[in-house]
Design an enzyme around this catalytic site. Structure first.
Site, PDB file in Angstrom:
ATOM      1  N   ASP A  30       0.852  -1.187   0.000  1.00 23.19           N
ATOM      2  CA  ASP A  30       0.000   0.000   0.000  1.00 23.19           C
ATOM      3  C   ASP A  30       0.894   1.246   0.000  1.00 23.19           C
ATOM      4  OD1 ASP A  30      -3.228   0.546   1.025  1.00 23.19           O
ATOM      5  OD2 ASP A  30      -1.787   2.202   1.062  1.00 23.19           O
ATOM      6  N   GLY A  93     -15.961   2.640   4.048  1.00 19.99           N
ATOM      7  CA  GLY A  93     -14.715   3.387   3.887  1.00 19.99           C
ATOM      8  C   GLY A  93     -13.947   3.049   2.623  1.00 19.99           C
ATOM      9  N   HIS A 100     -10.308  -5.129  -3.120  1.00 19.12           N
ATOM     10  CA  HIS A 100      -8.961  -5.369  -2.590  1.00 19.12           C
ATOM     11  C   HIS A 100      -9.033  -5.815  -1.140  1.00 19.12           C
ATOM     12  CE1 HIS A 100     -10.016  -1.090  -2.235  1.00 19.12           C
ATOM     13  NE2 HIS A 100      -9.355  -1.083  -1.084  1.00 19.12           N
ATOM     14  N   LEU A 101      -8.142  -6.720  -0.822  1.00 20.58           N
ATOM     15  CA  LEU A 101      -7.980  -7.228   0.538  1.00 20.58           C
ATOM     16  C   LEU A 101      -6.759  -6.552   1.153  1.00 20.58           C
ATOM     17  CD1 LEU A 101      -8.483  -9.440   2.776  1.00 20.58           C
ATOM     18  CD2 LEU A 101      -6.951 -10.914   1.441  1.00 20.58           C
ATOM     19  N   HIS A 102      -6.980  -5.840   2.261  1.00 20.62           N
ATOM     20  CA  HIS A 102      -5.851  -5.254   2.998  1.00 20.62           C
ATOM     21  C   HIS A 102      -5.275  -6.328   3.920  1.00 20.62           C
ATOM     22  CE1 HIS A 102      -6.853  -0.818   2.447  1.00 20.62           C
ATOM     23  NE2 HIS A 102      -8.046  -1.332   2.211  1.00 20.62           N
TER      24      HIS A 102
HETATM   25  P1  AMP Z   1      -9.826   1.504   0.534  1.00 20.95           P
HETATM   26  O1  AMP Z   1      -9.965   2.780   1.318  1.00 20.95           O
HETATM   27  O2  AMP Z   1     -10.164   0.272   1.303  1.00 20.95           O
HETATM   28  O3  AMP Z   1     -10.547   1.598  -0.791  1.00 20.95           O
HETATM   29  O4  AMP Z   1      -8.282   1.335   0.264  1.00 20.95           O
HETATM   30  C1  AMP Z   1      -7.619   1.887  -0.828  1.00 20.95           C
HETATM   31  C2  AMP Z   1      -6.157   1.751  -0.522  1.00 20.95           C
HETATM   32  O5  AMP Z   1      -5.447   1.883  -1.726  1.00 20.95           O
HETATM   33  C3  AMP Z   1      -5.622   2.821   0.440  1.00 20.95           C
HETATM   34  O6  AMP Z   1      -5.033   2.170   1.572  1.00 20.95           O
HETATM   35  C4  AMP Z   1      -4.583   3.564  -0.393  1.00 20.95           C
HETATM   36  O7  AMP Z   1      -3.468   3.979   0.347  1.00 20.95           O
HETATM   37  C5  AMP Z   1      -4.227   2.529  -1.443  1.00 20.95           C
HETATM   38  N1  AMP Z   1      -3.734   3.039  -2.705  1.00 20.95           N
HETATM   39  C6  AMP Z   1      -4.302   3.996  -3.485  1.00 20.95           C
HETATM   40  N2  AMP Z   1      -3.577   4.181  -4.603  1.00 20.95           N
HETATM   41  C7  AMP Z   1      -2.530   3.321  -4.527  1.00 20.95           C
HETATM   42  C8  AMP Z   1      -1.421   3.032  -5.377  1.00 20.95           C
HETATM   43  N3  AMP Z   1      -1.225   3.668  -6.539  1.00 20.95           N
HETATM   44  N4  AMP Z   1      -0.529   2.076  -4.991  1.00 20.95           N
HETATM   45  C9  AMP Z   1      -0.702   1.427  -3.819  1.00 20.95           C
HETATM   46  N5  AMP Z   1      -1.742   1.650  -2.984  1.00 20.95           N
HETATM   47  C10 AMP Z   1      -2.635   2.583  -3.324  1.00 20.95           C
END
Ligand code: AMP
Length: 114
Positions: A30, A93, A100-102
């Site tokens: 991330d 959120g 995507h899976l965090h």
């Molecule tokens: P969400 O809020 O669950 O939709 O998470 C989106 C995640 O994507 C956030 O943690 C961002 O920091 C991450 N993110 C956004 N753009 C990028 C990128 N270009 N490369 C890596 N992570 C990203």
């Protein structure tokens, strides 16, 4: 999808720190980490959110989870423990509308989440 940032990452059209890749998923760091280890695992196929998945996607969802577990081991956080998060929709959120899976680890997690 042409204007989706995570599709572009999956297609290597924009740079990312890829941690793991197979025929169905890509895992990358991330860009704004919320823990010492913070990796995202995405399906290569564009799916906007968990809400769009149904019974035929059960295999892909299971694969996403198992890939997350594999990444946790690769990153050395499996033994200490980690957290999976899938933010879904506005109240969940979600900010990037490609499923995507965090995977978060490397520090104790709090409960309840904010
Ligand atoms: P969400 O809020 O669950 O939709 O998470 C989106 C995640 O994507 C956030 O943690 C961002 O920091 C991450 N993110 C956004 N753009 C990028 C990128 N270009 N490369 C890596 N992570 C990203």
């Amino acid at each position: 999808m042409s204007d989706c940032i995570f599709c572009k990452i999956a297609e290597k059209k924009i740079p990312s720190k890829i941690v793991h890749e197979d025929d169905k998923t890509v895992a990358f760091d991330d860009v704004n980490p919320q823990a010492p280890t913070h990796v995202l695992v995405i399906p290569k196929r564009h799916v906007a959110s968990l809400t769009e998945m149904n019974e035929v996607d059960a295999g892909l969802l299971g694969h996403l989870m198992l890939t997350g577990s594999k990444v946790a081991k690769l990153k050395g956080i499996a033994e200490g423990g980690y957290r999976f998060v899938i933010n879904t929709g506005r109240n969940g959120g979600q900010t990037v509308f490609h499923l995507h899976l965090h995977i978060l680890g490397g520090r104790p997690m709090h409960w309840p989440p904010g």
